[in-house]
Every structure is written in structure tokens, then in C-alpha cells.
Design a protein around this motif. Structure first.
Motif, PDB file in Angstrom:
ATOM      1  N   ARG A   1      48.622 -17.664  34.744  1.00  0.00           N
ATOM      2  CA  ARG A   1      48.406 -17.927  36.165  1.00  0.00           C
ATOM      3  C   ARG A   1      48.412 -19.417  36.465  1.00  0.00           C
ATOM      4  O   ARG A   1      47.809 -20.213  35.781  1.00  0.00           O
TER       5      ARG A   1
ATOM      6  N   TYR B   1      51.934 -22.107  46.728  1.00  0.00           N
ATOM      7  CA  TYR B   1      51.894 -20.929  45.863  1.00  0.00           C
ATOM      8  C   TYR B   1      53.060 -20.974  44.896  1.00  0.00           C
ATOM      9  O   TYR B   1      54.181 -20.640  45.243  1.00  0.00           O
TER      10      TYR B   1
ATOM     11  N   PRO C   1      48.605   2.297  44.705  1.00  0.00           N
ATOM     12  CA  PRO C   1      47.372   1.496  44.656  1.00  0.00           C
ATOM     13  C   PRO C   1      47.462   0.281  43.744  1.00  0.00           C
ATOM     14  O   PRO C   1      46.720  -0.680  43.941  1.00  0.00           O
TER      15      PRO C   1
ATOM     16  N   GLY D   1      42.397 -15.932  47.228  1.00  0.00           N
ATOM     17  CA  GLY D   1      41.699 -17.142  46.810  1.00  0.00           C
ATOM     18  C   GLY D   1      42.703 -18.188  46.389  1.00  0.00           C
ATOM     19  O   GLY D   1      43.719 -18.386  47.048  1.00  0.00           O
ATOM     20  N   ASP D   2      42.418 -18.826  45.279  1.00  0.00           N
ATOM     21  CA  ASP D   2      43.265 -19.921  44.825  1.00  0.00           C
ATOM     22  C   ASP D   2      44.454 -19.447  44.000  1.00  0.00           C
ATOM     23  O   ASP D   2      45.383 -20.216  43.761  1.00  0.00           O
ATOM     24  N   TYR D   3      44.403 -18.209  43.508  1.00  0.00           N
ATOM     25  CA  TYR D   3      45.485 -17.726  42.646  1.00  0.00           C
ATOM     26  C   TYR D   3      46.406 -16.809  43.438  1.00  0.00           C
ATOM     27  O   TYR D   3      45.967 -15.760  43.921  1.00  0.00           O
ATOM     28  N   PRO D   4      47.649 -17.159  43.591  1.00  0.00           N
ATOM     29  CA  PRO D   4      48.549 -16.328  44.389  1.00  0.00           C
ATOM     30  C   PRO D   4      48.992 -15.072  43.657  1.00  0.00           C
ATOM     31  O   PRO D   4      49.404 -14.105  44.269  1.00  0.00           O
ATOM     32  N   ASP D   5      48.900 -15.077  42.328  1.00  0.00           N
ATOM     33  CA  ASP D   5      49.499 -14.002  41.550  1.00  0.00           C
ATOM     34  C   ASP D   5      48.420 -13.113  40.943  1.00  0.00           C
ATOM     35  O   ASP D   5      47.964 -13.332  39.835  1.00  0.00           O
ATOM     36  N   MET D   6      48.026 -12.106  41.708  1.00  0.00           N
ATOM     37  CA  MET D   6      46.948 -11.252  41.219  1.00  0.00           C
ATOM     38  C   MET D   6      47.411 -10.322  40.111  1.00  0.00           C
ATOM     39  O   MET D   6      46.589  -9.839  39.340  1.00  0.00           O
ATOM     40  N   TYR D   7      48.700 -10.058  40.029  1.00  0.00           N
ATOM     41  CA  TYR D   7      49.180  -9.151  38.977  1.00  0.00           C
ATOM     42  C   TYR D   7      48.836  -9.689  37.595  1.00  0.00           C
ATOM     43  O   TYR D   7      48.499  -8.923  36.684  1.00  0.00           O
TER      44      TYR D   7
ATOM     45  N   MET E   1      45.674  -2.327  45.639  1.00  0.00           N
ATOM     46  CA  MET E   1      46.242  -3.527  46.231  1.00  0.00           C
ATOM     47  C   MET E   1      47.139  -3.135  47.405  1.00  0.00           C
ATOM     48  O   MET E   1      47.701  -2.056  47.449  1.00  0.00           O
TER      49      MET E   1
ATOM     50  N   ASP F   1      50.897 -10.811  50.670  1.00  0.00           N
ATOM     51  CA  ASP F   1      50.853 -12.146  50.079  1.00  0.00           C
ATOM     52  C   ASP F   1      49.421 -12.669  50.126  1.00  0.00           C
ATOM     53  O   ASP F   1      48.685 -12.423  51.082  1.00  0.00           O
ATOM     54  N   VAL F   2      49.076 -13.369  49.081  1.00  0.00           N
ATOM     55  CA  VAL F   2      47.732 -13.935  48.994  1.00  0.00           C
ATOM     56  C   VAL F   2      47.613 -15.141  49.927  1.00  0.00           C
ATOM     57  O   VAL F   2      48.426 -16.051  49.874  1.00  0.00           O
ATOM     58  N   LYS F   3      46.612 -15.077  50.820  1.00  0.00           N
ATOM     59  CA  LYS F   3      46.235 -16.258  51.599  1.00  0.00           C
ATOM     60  C   LYS F   3      44.727 -16.373  51.496  1.00  0.00           C
ATOM     61  O   LYS F   3      44.035 -15.341  51.517  1.00  0.00           O
ATOM     62  N   PRO F   4      44.211 -17.582  51.384  1.00  0.00           N
ATOM     63  CA  PRO F   4      42.764 -17.721  51.203  1.00  0.00           C
ATOM     64  C   PRO F   4      41.981 -16.950  52.269  1.00  0.00           C
ATOM     65  O   PRO F   4      42.233 -17.092  53.463  1.00  0.00           O
TER      66      PRO F   4
ATOM     67  N   LEU G   1      40.060 -11.079  40.216  1.00  0.00           N
ATOM     68  CA  LEU G   1      41.340 -10.987  40.934  1.00  0.00           C
ATOM     69  C   LEU G   1      41.477 -12.142  41.928  1.00  0.00           C
ATOM     70  O   LEU G   1      42.552 -12.722  42.090  1.00  0.00           O
TER      71      LEU G   1
END
Lengths: 399, 399
Positions: free
Chosen positions: A8, A17, A44, B335-341, B358, B362-365, B393
Motif C-alpha cells: 500500500r 491517490y 460484497p 482515509g489515507d489509503y486509497p487501495d483498500m483491496y 465494500m 473511490d476512497v475519499k477521506p 481498511l
């Protein structure tokens, strides 16, 4: 920290990002109900799902957004489909082995891979391998003509003999129950290899289902009892009632060994005969989610579909343990009533705990169009509810 | 026999399939995660799902096959979308009430209907109705300017006062925490009606979730505790720990009464304050699947999403009872990590029973991008597992 550190990037490091998301694309070949339910289990997890389906009306094609219509027997179609997929897996075992090797040569992970899958595609290869690794099987032999069948019977198996085309059969198709050498001509007319097997004297059929990932992690579901009617799975009881811990453990260990020795990735169903002497013999293998594992959708912590997805992506596997004392799956076959939705009112009102799983298929007599799951503490009650709902949906029970 | 006799034609009567299948089409307005999870819950029922989504990238649009891209604020778009749907329901409460009335006039069932939904759309209408039917609410008043706010505070509520736009707010948006009359100018700048409410002295927030069908059947889920962080739901515990049976029963009865009196069809979430005196006051209403009900996906016999589908189709409702002693839902915020996978490996390996959901966003803070569910017998353990996974996550926990 290991995983985090290796994979990560922190946004704060760069102020943007970097690379965006890496949620993978799972390509599934085949649009049947197994693909439909695998898609459902993938939602999910945020997994992107891409489907290669024969027609837009296929069970899974109705509910998946990213569908390619095409023929899995055509290598160019498969290659086009595989572009943009991170891994390829299957709804069925019919993709030619050489096409799978070609995809692998293109650098596409194929899971299970061709070297494993051939054992589920070719019953001759399967029997040879199982004997090699010491897994108990019914007596069997590849036969070329009725005289071979007669010799096989005379050498100990006796009649009746089961004849199976080594490729392409399922749910009683491609299988003949032969009582004498005079009966034995039909299977040879197609000119394809035929496997002869003894008619095993069994007390019941069991299934040991396991899931294995590329890095070798594996989980075993409770061993289930599978009841067939006219060669088609009718009812599955989890766990198999009255099965000794020793035999259950032996069946699980056998399935885990088969998965490892054959290099299976994903879900492996090992269909077993339990003999009057308390032995188990391997009947069939399936390397995909399987009818004997449908109970896991409502009866296990992690369903076979979710674990299949996790395995083909090499993610850690989920807990396979049961959530209820007993879970029963009843297959819903097409019967005289084409409109099963009309039966929902009665089934849902009668049993508010009933779990219905329909496949979006047109009703045709004898066709598997759905299944129901029930669970609880009292096996008689759980069985009665599953059988009632399956029968009412089919139309064989009308009150 | 009643249902069967009234609805089903027997194939044998005619020798063909009369009329074919009648599986209905549910039209869902809005492409967010609630639509995504409702679609997921509809797949096993064989329900056809049609989506009206702002963009093809929306959470639900990624996984639904039948998607119309369009603006729900445009009546012609809604009308075109509704053609071919058997019923219309919602991912959010933002469709203009008058458009819903127009659809109803066209003969399309809208569930919940505009007369019910307006109570979830307009906090002024909601408070007036709840008072009329005797449901306990915080002190409140529609205010036109800061002087009104000062008068409201002086007449008993005191400062701080909560100001809310009567329409359009959620997750802390459109809500102001006002400590003095000098603070009170902002909410009035947009020129929309504003509701003043006392700042309730509460010990915790609860939610009572119920589902009601058009013919009046209703089910109540266990009352849950909802923990907010910065005005956004963070953790939900089912059932609410230490809640007396009497107060739990009162909350369920209150929610069922609100559903009935307001004519709600589908899922209704009643967000409540529990006061130090052991009273409950209604905070908000939502007439759709709700964040406080996400635990039901893995923790109840029938999820809120499955029951919402059943309700809008007027099917008998499913059992709302819990499947585990404790279930905890933890929201996953960006949060700070865009890639939760990349975090899946660690989370799944650490907790094989973890259920990840999920949304494909897209991840945004600070943005809700998913949730996790955990369940078990030991609340401390279940809470720790949910909080760890949600935090890992997000990136606030790194080991």
C-alpha cells in the motif's frame, strides 16, 4: 505490518491517490447458476465480475453488468474475453483443456488450472490419478466395446455395470446402467472413450467439499449427505446425520489430499459412496462450486461461492464452519407449474425462515431452476420445511 | 390451497406454459450502496432489478445489469424509467414528492408512497405528524431567522440549539450546532425552511428498524445501539447492550406505530435518543434500508434488504430475529489509503469470520466506502474485531 508495507502506498506521501484502486476483475466462463451465485458472493467484496455467457438470457447474464456473449469453445473468443481479467475461473468444466493451456501461455491465471481441471473433465484421467495417489475408488476400467464390458464384469465387478463417457456427462447424462452385455452397445455408438465402473453397494452418498488457494491454504466444510432422485441431487443434509467423526475426518482428509495432489485451486467437491462396511469410495470430482455446497449460503460462516472467489484471487479463505446445527438444501426442479413466483406467497407465509434461491431460468420439467435452504436445531423439522418448499415450488405439493 | 388456486395455471391444463413467468421488476431510484445491496438481496429471489442511476460509476450501477442513466429530478426521465417496472422504490429520499404523485397517477406503485415518504423528506412535516400521533420528540419549532432561534431557546430549550434544513440534509450535512444567537445566521442564508431542535441530553443513540408491507404485515428487528463519530455512524451493536426489555419493547412498538400511522411500505429506520431518565425520543426517520440495519446482512435470519424487497412486492416478510448473540457493524470510511483491496490480505487472515461489504466507491477521506460485520458470543471480542477491521481498511490501524 508485513502486508501493509509491501502493498500500500500512503496518499500523504504524494498528496494524491497513487495508482488508484486495485480491485481485481474475476472472469467467469459460463453463465449458469453457479456463476450467478458466485457473482452474488463477489458483490460484497467489491470484486469486479466479468462473464462469458452463451446467451443474454443465461442465469448469470441476467444479473451481471459486464457480460460478453460468446462461445467458450472458440479460443479467440476466450482470448478476447480474458483480456482485462486478472484471473479466469469457471461455471462448468467444458472448456477444452488445450484452450486453458493457451490462456496460461498468454499469462492469464486460470484457476483451477488445466492440469488440475483435466481430472474433473476426463473420468479416465481422474481414476488413474486417484489410484496413483492411493484414494479408494470403485473398480473401474476403460472399455472399448461390449466384449470389454463383459470381461470387466467377469473379472469380479459383476453385472450391473455403470458405463460413463469419460467426458461431458453430468446429472445422469452420459451414464448408462447396464444389466447385461446385450445392454452395453449404446454407450459405444458415439465413438468416445467409455469408463466401466462397478455398481457400488452403498448405504448413502456423501460429499466432502474443500476449497484450496494457490499458496496452499485449504479449508474443509462439514461432510454432507446427498440424496439423489433419478440420478439428480434432490436433498443435501449438513452435516451428514449419524456419520462417525472418524469417517467424517477421513472424508475431509481425503478431499484435502485430492485437492493438494491434483493442484486444485478453488472449490473442489468430492462425491463419495459410503459402503455398508463403513468405507468411502470416490464417485465423482467437481472443481467449481457444487450443488452439494449450496447449503453453505445460509448454513456456513463463509459460503462456497465466497470462498471460491477468495481462493481464485489467492486471498485468505473464510471460516467454513456451520452456523446452525442442521442445514438442509432442497433442489427445486421444474414441474407442472411454470410460474414459481406465484408460489412465493404460500412458501414465505408458511415459513418466514425459508431461504429461496432461484436461478432466473424458465421452468422445464426436471430442470434445476432453484433451491431452498432451511436450518435449525431439529433435523426432522428442517427436512420437512425444505421438502415442503421445494415440492410446493415445483407443484408436487399443493397445500 | 388458497394462493395456489388463485394465481397459478397448471401446464397440464393447456399443454403449454400459459403466460410464462411473472417474476416482477423492481425499479430502484438511486445508484448508491443501498441499491447495490438491495440488488444483491434480490438475486436469490429471482427478482428482476432495474436501476435509475446518476452515472455508470455509481455503486449499484457497477453490479446491476439493467441500468438507466438519468436524473431523478426530471419527471420525464422518471416516467420513462418506470415503464416496465412493477414497483418503484428508493435508494434515497430526494425524489421530489410531486414527481412521486405523478408516477402514482400513472398507475405505478411507489413504495414507500409520497404521502409516507414526505415525512422522511421534510423534517418539519415529520415533527408535526409525530406530535399528532403522540410520539415523543425533542422540543422543536420551525424558525425563520436568528431572532426566532433566540426566542425558541429562551422559551425552555436553551442554547445550544440544533438547526436543520427541513429538506436535503444527511450525515451531518444541513445541520448546525448553534451555541448562541450570533452563531445562528448561516442556516438561513440559503433561504430554505429551518427546524430548530433542542440539544437533547442523551446517554446514547438507538435505532428501531421495522419493515412493513402494503397489506399491513410488519416485522421489528432488535433495537440497536448506534455510535456516531463526527456526526457519522461509526459502529452499530445489535442488540443494544444493557437495554431493558421494557424500553426495547417500547422502541419497537413506537417504530411499528410510526410505520403504520405514516403508511410506510418497506424498511423504516427510527433513530432514537435514549435519555438519562430512560426515555426515548425520535431523532430522525429514514424510509429505506439504513446504515443502522447493515448488521442484518450477516446477523439476522432475513436482512433488511431482503425484507425491503419482500415488502415493496407485498410478499410475506422474513424472520427478523438475530442469528448470533451479538453482531457489530463497523463503517469503513475513506482515509489515507486509497487501495483498500491491499488490506484484505491482513484482515481476512486475521479474522476468517470477518464479513466485508465494500461499495465499489473511490476512497475519499471521510466518505463511507464500505462496512464490516462481525458476530459471536463475546461482545468485547466482536467489537474489537469490527473496529480493528474497519480501522485497518481505513488505515488508522496499521498492524
Amino acid at each position: 505490518m508485513g502486508v501493509r508495507g509491501s502493498g500500500r502506498s500512503r496518499v500523504a506521501d504524494t498528496g494524491r491517490y497513487p495508482g488508484g484502486v486495485t480491485f481485481p476483475v474475476v472472469g467467469m466462463v459460463g453463465g449458469g447458476q453457479l456463476a450467478r451465485m458466485t457473482h452474488e458472493a463477489g458483490i460484497p467484496l467489491g470484486i469486479k465480475f466479468k462473464l462469458l455467457s452463451d446467451t443474454p438470457q443465461d442465469s448469470a447474464a441476467q444479473v451481471v453488468s459486464d457480460v460478453v456473449i460468446g462461445d467458450y469453445r472458440d479460443l479467440d473468443t476466450l482470448r478476447d474475453f480474458a483480456r482485462g481479467c486478472d484471473v479466469i475461473t469457471f461455471d462448468h468444466e467444458h472448456v477444452p483443456t488445450e484452450h486453458l493451456r493457451a490462456l496460461e501461455a498468454d499469462g492469464i491465471p486460470v484457476r483451477p488450472g488445466p492440469d488440475a481441471l483435466v481430472h474433473a473433465q476426463d473420468k479416465g484421467v481422474m481414476r488413474e490419478k486417484l489410484m496413483e495417489i492411493g484414494v479408494p475408488c470403485p473398480r473401474h476400467r476403460i472399455v472399448r466395446d461390449p466384449a470389454d464390458v463383459a470381461a470387466f464384469a467377469a473379472e469380479g465387478a459383476g453385472f450391473p455395470v455403470i458405463l460413463k463417457t469419460v467426458r461431458g456427462g453430468y446429472d445422469g447424462k452420459g451414464v448408462w446402467f447396464v444389466r447385461s452385455v446385450e445392454d452395453a452397445a449404446d454407450p459405444f455408438r458415439a465413438g468416445v472413450p467409455v469408463l466401466a465402473e462397478e455398481k457400488v453397494d452403498f448405504v448413502r452418498e456423501l460429499a466432502a467439499n474443500v476449497v484450496r488457494s494457490p499458496h496452499g491454504q485449504a479449508v474443509a466444510y462439514p461432510v454432507v449427505e446427498s440424496q439423489q432422485v433419478d440420478g439428480v441431487c434432490d436433498t443435501v443434509i449438513a452435516p451428514a446425520p449419524g456419520l462417525s467423526e472418524a469417517l467424517a475426518g477421513e472424508a475431509q482428509e481425503l478431499a484435502l489430499r485430492v485437492a493438494k495432489e491434483l493442484g486444485v485451486v478453488g472449490h473442489l467437491a468430492v462425491e463419495l459412496f459410503e459402503t455398508p462396511e463403513g468405507r468411502i469410495l470416490v464417485n465423482e470430482l467437481a472443481m467449481r462450486p457444487h450443488n452439494s455446497g449450496h447449503w453453505t449460503q445460509d448454513g456456513a460462516v463463509t459460503s462456497q461461492f465466497a470462498n471460491h472467489v477468495r481462493a481464485v484471487l489467492d486471498l485468505p479463505l473464510g471460516d467454513p464452519r456451520p452456523r446452525a446445527k442442521w442445514t438442509v438444501m432442497g433442489n427445486v426442479l421444474g414441474g407442472d407449474y411454470p410460474d414459481m413466483y406465484a408460489a412465493y406467497l404460500h412458501c414465505m407465509a408458511r415459513d418466514p425462515q425459508l431461504k429461496i434461491h432461484m436461478y432466473g431460468k424458465d421452468v422445464k420439467p426436471g430442470r434445476k431452476v432453484g433451491h431452498v435452504n432451511t436450518y435449525g436445531d431439529d433435523l426432522d423439522d428442517v427436512l420437512e420445511r425444505a421438502r415442503h418448499a421445494a415440492g410446493y415450488l415445483r407443484g408436487t405439493i399443493t397445500e
